[in-house]
Scaffold this active site. Structure first.
Site, PDB file in Angstrom:
ATOM      1  CG  ASN A  27      26.394   3.346  -9.510  1.00 51.43           C
ATOM      2  OD1 ASN A  27      27.294   4.169  -9.714  1.00 51.43           O
ATOM      3  ND2 ASN A  27      25.398   3.150 -10.370  1.00 51.43           N
ATOM      4  CD1 TRP A  28      29.576   5.527  -3.903  1.00 47.11           C
ATOM      5  CD2 TRP A  28      31.613   6.381  -4.322  1.00 47.11           C
ATOM      6  NE1 TRP A  28      30.441   5.059  -2.935  1.00 47.11           N
ATOM      7  CE2 TRP A  28      31.688   5.565  -3.165  1.00 47.11           C
ATOM      8  CE3 TRP A  28      32.755   7.019  -4.775  1.00 47.11           C
ATOM      9  CZ2 TRP A  28      32.882   5.377  -2.465  1.00 47.11           C
ATOM     10  CZ3 TRP A  28      33.944   6.833  -4.075  1.00 47.11           C
ATOM     11  CH2 TRP A  28      34.000   6.032  -2.932  1.00 47.11           C
ATOM     12  CE  LYS A  29      22.691   5.422  -9.337  1.00 45.06           C
ATOM     13  NZ  LYS A  29      21.253   5.415  -9.534  1.00 45.06           N
ATOM     14  CG  HIS A  77      23.316   2.137 -14.038  1.00 44.64           C
ATOM     15  ND1 HIS A  77      22.329   3.092 -14.118  1.00 44.64           N
ATOM     16  CD2 HIS A  77      23.320   1.701 -12.761  1.00 44.64           C
ATOM     17  CE1 HIS A  77      21.771   3.230 -12.922  1.00 44.64           C
ATOM     18  NE2 HIS A  77      22.357   2.394 -12.079  1.00 44.64           N
ATOM     19  CD  GLU A  81      21.242   6.381 -13.023  1.00 46.00           C
ATOM     20  OE1 GLU A  81      22.465   6.552 -12.826  1.00 46.00           O
ATOM     21  OE2 GLU A  81      20.440   6.126 -12.106  1.00 46.00           O
ATOM     22  CD  GLU A 131      20.928  -1.165 -10.585  1.00 43.72           C
ATOM     23  OE1 GLU A 131      21.137  -0.886  -9.404  1.00 43.72           O
ATOM     24  OE2 GLU A 131      21.283  -0.443 -11.520  1.00 43.72           O
ATOM     25  N   GLY A 146      16.264   4.983  -7.481  1.00 42.67           N
ATOM     26  CA  GLY A 146      16.180   6.356  -6.978  1.00 42.67           C
ATOM     27  C   GLY A 146      14.767   6.818  -6.688  1.00 42.67           C
ATOM     28  CB  SER A 166      14.653   2.026  -3.718  1.00 39.63           C
ATOM     29  OG  SER A 166      14.448   3.119  -4.589  1.00 39.63           O
ATOM     30  N   GLY A 196      22.690   2.607  -4.779  1.00 42.95           N
ATOM     31  CA  GLY A 196      22.986   3.973  -5.188  1.00 42.95           C
ATOM     32  C   GLY A 196      22.983   4.907  -3.989  1.00 42.95           C
ATOM     33  N   GLY A 197      21.878   5.612  -3.777  1.00 44.23           N
ATOM     34  CA  GLY A 197      21.785   6.651  -2.752  1.00 44.23           C
ATOM     35  C   GLY A 197      22.288   6.219  -1.375  1.00 44.23           C
TER      36      GLY A 197
HETATM   37  P1  13P Z   1      19.288   3.710  -5.757  1.00 43.34           P
HETATM   38  O1  13P Z   1      19.811   2.733  -4.731  1.00 43.34           O
HETATM   39  O2  13P Z   1      19.586   5.141  -5.415  1.00 43.34           O
HETATM   40  O3  13P Z   1      17.852   3.458  -6.079  1.00 43.34           O
HETATM   41  O4  13P Z   1      20.107   3.454  -7.098  1.00 43.34           O
HETATM   42  C1  13P Z   1      20.220   2.154  -7.548  1.00 43.34           C
HETATM   43  C2  13P Z   1      21.212   2.115  -8.652  1.00 43.34           C
HETATM   44  O5  13P Z   1      20.974   2.652  -9.711  1.00 43.34           O
HETATM   45  C3  13P Z   1      22.495   1.451  -8.394  1.00 43.34           C
HETATM   46  O6  13P Z   1      23.202   1.259  -9.563  1.00 43.34           O
END
Ligand code: 13P
Length: 251
Positions: A9-11, A92, A94, A163, A169, A208, A229-230
Site C-alpha cells: 500500500n503506497w498510500k 483502511h 486512515e 491492521e 506506521g 509495521s 506500507g512503509g
Molecule cells: P506500515 O507498514 O507503514 O505500518 O503501514 C501499514 C499499512 O497501513 C498498510 O496498509
C-alpha cells in the site's frame, strides 16, 4: 489451500518514475505461491498497466460506492477495472479516521467492487485505546458484522486485512501471538456468520511489517500474507518480505 498475498500500500507516496523503477525491479522476483499486489495513488493506476509487473497485479486504495455521476474527487470501480486494476482496498484505518468512512458504508463499496470484478480487501482493526480497554474483539466483530451482515450469504471472493491501528506506521508490530489470536477470532466470527467462511477467506496482517519480522509473521498458517506500507516503498525491503513469505509457504 487459501490464496496467499503480499500487498504494497503506497498510500500518498511515489511518483510514476520511482514507482516504475520499483515494480520493474521486483518483476523478476516471481514468487511461486504469493500474489503480489501494488496499490498506487489513483491517478497513476493506468501507468501500471503499461509497465512490466511480472506476475504482480494492482488495485485502488479506495473506490466510490457509486457507479458514476456527480461525485467530484471520487474514483469508480468501473474505471479502476478499465485501467487494469484487479483489487481494491476498502476501509483502511486512515480512510476511517481521517475521512470518516464507516463500516456500514463499506458494505456498499464491497458491492460496487464485486459488480466490476474487483476483489475487495476489507481492512479492520482496533485503536490503541480499544486494545488497552480490552475491547479489540468487540470492535473487530462489530466492524465485520456492520460491513458484511447485509451481504450474506457471501459467494464472491473477499479478502480481509487485520491492521491494528496502533501498529500502522509506528514501528510497533503486533506480536505473532497477538496477530494469530485475532486472525483466529476473525475466522470464528466469519464462521458464525456463514458456515465455512472463516476457512476459505484469506486474512492478511498489516502494521509495521518489515524485513526483520516478516518470516515470523508469515510462517503462521493463520496469516495468509501481508499488507505493507512503509517497507513496500523500498525495493530491497519489499523484495526480502516477498521472498521470505514465499519461502515460508514452500517449506
Ligand atoms: P506500515 O507498514 O507503514 O505500518 O503501514 C501499514 C499499512 O497501513 C498498510 O496498509
Amino acid at each position: 489451500m487459501r490464496k496467499k498475498y503480499m500487498a504494497g500500500n503506497w498510500k500518498m507516496n511515489l511518483l510514476p518514475s520511482t514507482a516504475q523503477d520499483l515494480v520493474e525491479s521486483l518483476a523478476v522476483v516471481a514468487p511461486k505461491h504469493t500474489q503480489v499486489i501494488y496499490f498506487p495513488q489513483a491517478p497513476f493506476l493506468g501507468c501500471l498497466q503499461q509497465w512490466n509487473l511480472g506476475k504482480a497485479q494492482f488495485g485502488a486504495q479506495n473506490i466510490s460506492s457509486q457507479s458514476s455521476g456527480a461525485f467530484t474527487g471520487e474514483t469508480s470501480a468501473e474505471l479502476v477495472r478499465a485501467l487494469g486494476g484487479q483489487f481494491t482496498l476498502l476501509g483502511h484505518s486512515e480512510r476511517r479516521t481521517l475521512f470518516g468512512e464507516t463500516s456500514a458504508q463499506l458494505q456498499d463499496k464491497i458491492v460496487a467492487a464485486w459488480k466490476h470484478q474487483l476483489l475487495p480487501i476489507l481492512c479492520i482493526g482496533e485503536t490503541l485505546e480499544e486494545r488497552e480497554d480490552e475491547r479489540h474483539f468487540e470492535v473487530i466483530k462489530n466492524q465485520l458484522m456492520e460491513s458484511l451482515h447485509g451481504l450474506l450469504p457471501i459467494s464472491a471472493d473477499l479478502i480481509l486485512a487485520y491492521e491494528p491501528v496502533w501498529a500502522i506506521g509506528t514501528g510497533k508490530t503486533a506480536s505473532v501471538e497477538q496477530a494469530v489470536e485475532v486472525h483466529r477470532f476473525i475466522r470464528s466470527v466469519l464462521n458464525e456468520m456463514q458456515v465455512g467462511l472463516g476457512e476459505t477467506t484469506s486474512i492478511l496482517y498489516g502494521g509495521s511489517v518489515n524485513a526483520g519480522n516478516a518470516k515470523e509473521l508469515f510462517s503462521q498458517s493463520d496469516i495468509d500474507g501481508g499488507l505493507v506500507g512503509g517497507a513496500s516503498l523500498k525495493i530491497e525491503d519489499f523484495r526480502t518480505i516477498i521472498q521470505l513469505q514465499d519461502e515460508c509457504l514452500h517449506a
